[in-house]
Design an enzyme around this catalytic site. Structure first.
Site, PDB file in Angstrom:
ATOM      1  N   ARG A  23       0.816  -1.218   0.000  1.00 49.94           N
ATOM      2  CA  ARG A  23       0.000   0.000   0.000  1.00 49.94           C
ATOM      3  C   ARG A  23       0.845   1.261   0.000  1.00 49.94           C
ATOM      4  O   ARG A  23       0.383   2.337  -0.314  1.00 49.94           O
ATOM      5  CB  ARG A  23      -0.915   0.032   1.229  1.00 49.94           C
ATOM      6  N   GLU A  28       7.320   7.487  11.605  1.00 50.41           N
ATOM      7  CA  GLU A  28       7.210   8.625  12.513  1.00 50.41           C
ATOM      8  C   GLU A  28       8.276   9.611  12.068  1.00 50.41           C
ATOM      9  O   GLU A  28       9.462   9.310  12.142  1.00 50.41           O
ATOM     10  CB  GLU A  28       7.483   8.204  13.955  1.00 50.41           C
ATOM     11  N   ASP A  52       8.687  25.556  12.981  1.00 51.55           N
ATOM     12  CA  ASP A  52       8.922  24.723  11.802  1.00 51.55           C
ATOM     13  C   ASP A  52       8.974  25.633  10.582  1.00 51.55           C
ATOM     14  O   ASP A  52       8.148  26.542  10.441  1.00 51.55           O
ATOM     15  CB  ASP A  52       7.795  23.708  11.596  1.00 51.55           C
ATOM     16  N   ASN A  53       9.948  25.378   9.695  1.00 56.52           N
ATOM     17  CA  ASN A  53      10.095  26.130   8.450  1.00 56.52           C
ATOM     18  C   ASN A  53      10.024  25.151   7.288  1.00 56.52           C
ATOM     19  O   ASN A  53      10.405  23.988   7.422  1.00 56.52           O
ATOM     20  CB  ASN A  53      11.442  26.869   8.415  1.00 56.52           C
ATOM     21  N   ARG A  63      21.301  27.546  -0.863  1.00 55.18           N
ATOM     22  CA  ARG A  63      20.926  28.446   0.235  1.00 55.18           C
ATOM     23  C   ARG A  63      21.943  28.282   1.355  1.00 55.18           C
ATOM     24  O   ARG A  63      22.175  27.188   1.833  1.00 55.18           O
ATOM     25  CB  ARG A  63      19.516  28.123   0.736  1.00 55.18           C
ATOM     26  N   HIS A  66      24.014  29.840   6.526  1.00 51.34           N
ATOM     27  CA  HIS A  66      23.340  30.740   7.458  1.00 51.34           C
ATOM     28  C   HIS A  66      23.499  30.278   8.906  1.00 51.34           C
ATOM     29  O   HIS A  66      23.616  29.091   9.176  1.00 51.34           O
ATOM     30  CB  HIS A  66      21.838  30.798   7.147  1.00 51.34           C
ATOM     31  N   LYS A  76      18.801  22.912  14.452  1.00 52.99           N
ATOM     32  CA  LYS A  76      17.877  22.575  13.370  1.00 52.99           C
ATOM     33  C   LYS A  76      17.858  21.068  13.143  1.00 52.99           C
ATOM     34  O   LYS A  76      18.900  20.436  13.038  1.00 52.99           O
ATOM     35  CB  LYS A  76      18.314  23.238  12.058  1.00 52.99           C
ATOM     36  N   HIS A 123      24.761  26.652   8.308  1.00 52.39           N
ATOM     37  CA  HIS A 123      24.030  25.608   7.590  1.00 52.39           C
ATOM     38  C   HIS A 123      23.646  26.085   6.198  1.00 52.39           C
ATOM     39  O   HIS A 123      23.289  27.243   6.007  1.00 52.39           O
ATOM     40  CB  HIS A 123      22.771  25.261   8.398  1.00 52.39           C
ATOM     41  N   TYR A 136      12.518  22.245   8.249  1.00 53.25           N
ATOM     42  CA  TYR A 136      13.404  22.498   9.384  1.00 53.25           C
ATOM     43  C   TYR A 136      12.546  22.593  10.642  1.00 53.25           C
ATOM     44  O   TYR A 136      11.576  23.337  10.670  1.00 53.25           O
ATOM     45  CB  TYR A 136      14.063  23.867   9.333  1.00 53.25           C
ATOM     46  N   GLU A 147      20.998  37.371  12.500  1.00 46.19           N
ATOM     47  CA  GLU A 147      21.386  36.461  11.431  1.00 46.19           C
ATOM     48  C   GLU A 147      22.800  36.755  10.943  1.00 46.19           C
ATOM     49  O   GLU A 147      23.288  37.887  11.006  1.00 46.19           O
ATOM     50  CB  GLU A 147      20.393  36.510  10.265  1.00 46.19           C
ATOM     51  N   LYS A 174      22.252  38.217  -1.627  1.00 50.33           N
ATOM     52  CA  LYS A 174      22.625  38.294  -0.207  1.00 50.33           C
ATOM     53  C   LYS A 174      23.633  37.201   0.157  1.00 50.33           C
ATOM     54  O   LYS A 174      24.637  37.467   0.811  1.00 50.33           O
ATOM     55  CB  LYS A 174      21.366  38.179   0.649  1.00 50.33           C
ATOM     56  N   ASP A 175      23.389  35.963  -0.284  1.00 44.80           N
ATOM     57  CA  ASP A 175      24.296  34.866   0.024  1.00 44.80           C
ATOM     58  C   ASP A 175      25.618  35.000  -0.739  1.00 44.80           C
ATOM     59  O   ASP A 175      26.673  34.625  -0.221  1.00 44.80           O
ATOM     60  CB  ASP A 175      23.649  33.515  -0.269  1.00 44.80           C
TER      61      ASP A 175
END
Length: 182
Positions: A23, A28, A52-53, A63, A66, A76, A123, A136, A147, A174-175
């Protein structure tokens, strides 16, 4: 849940127990009791998650790297629920024996691997497929004034991003203007 330690104390790779049949499958995705027991066994602090993100990226989006400065540092617990990404964490704890070292791991909807990144790490990730969705769980709320970022291709860190899989790397302005590690 299977817990794998890495070369950097604190960074953990988690493999959930997945139960499948004709199926589909069930797992979890998070169990506080099991997570706490795993961390306690390794003599690590047990966090409380508060936010949570969820991000969505096309193939080639990079990305990071950070981080949040104290007192807004964030641990995280990350995973990919659609697509595939290569995730990297850099130890930026000044008193750590592994300061400036990094660990990378592939996260995908298929492998269901999770990566625990405690406070004190920068990260980032590279989306290896279109429509990659990244989740996350964080131990602190985001605070814009706290930041920080390290440029993703810092020569001192020499992170081995799997760029051979990507035609065009897409990085935010920015990065791309983030600070060097030193």
């Amino acid at each position: 849940m299977q817990v794998e330690t890495t070369k950097i104390e604190g960074l953990l790779i988690l493999q959930p127990n997945v139960f499948g049949d004709d199926r589909g499958w069930f797992m979890e995705s998070f169990n506080q009791q099991q997570f706490a027991q795993a961390l306690e066994k390794l003599q690590q602090a047990v966090p409380t998650f508060v936010q949570d993100n969820h991000s969505f990226s096309q193939k080639g989006v990079l990305r990071g790297l950070h981080y949040q400065n104290a007192p807004y540092g964030q641990g995280k617990l990350v995973r990919v629920v659609q697509g595939r990404a290569w995730d990297a964490a850099v130890d930026i704890r000044p008193d750590s024996a592994t300061y400036g070292q990094w660990v990378g791991v592939e996260l995908s909807a298929e492998n269901k691997t999770m990566f625990w990144i405690p406070e004190g790490f920068a990260h980032g990730f590279l989306a290896l497929e279109d429509n990659t969705q990244f989740l996350y769980k964080t131990t602190n709320y985001y605070n814009k004034e706290s930041e920080g970022a390290i440029i993703w291709n810092d020569p001192t860190l020499a992170i081995e991003w799997p760029l051979y899989e990507i035609e065009n790397v897409l990085v935010s302005d920015k990065d791309n203007q983030a600070n060097l590690f030193k």
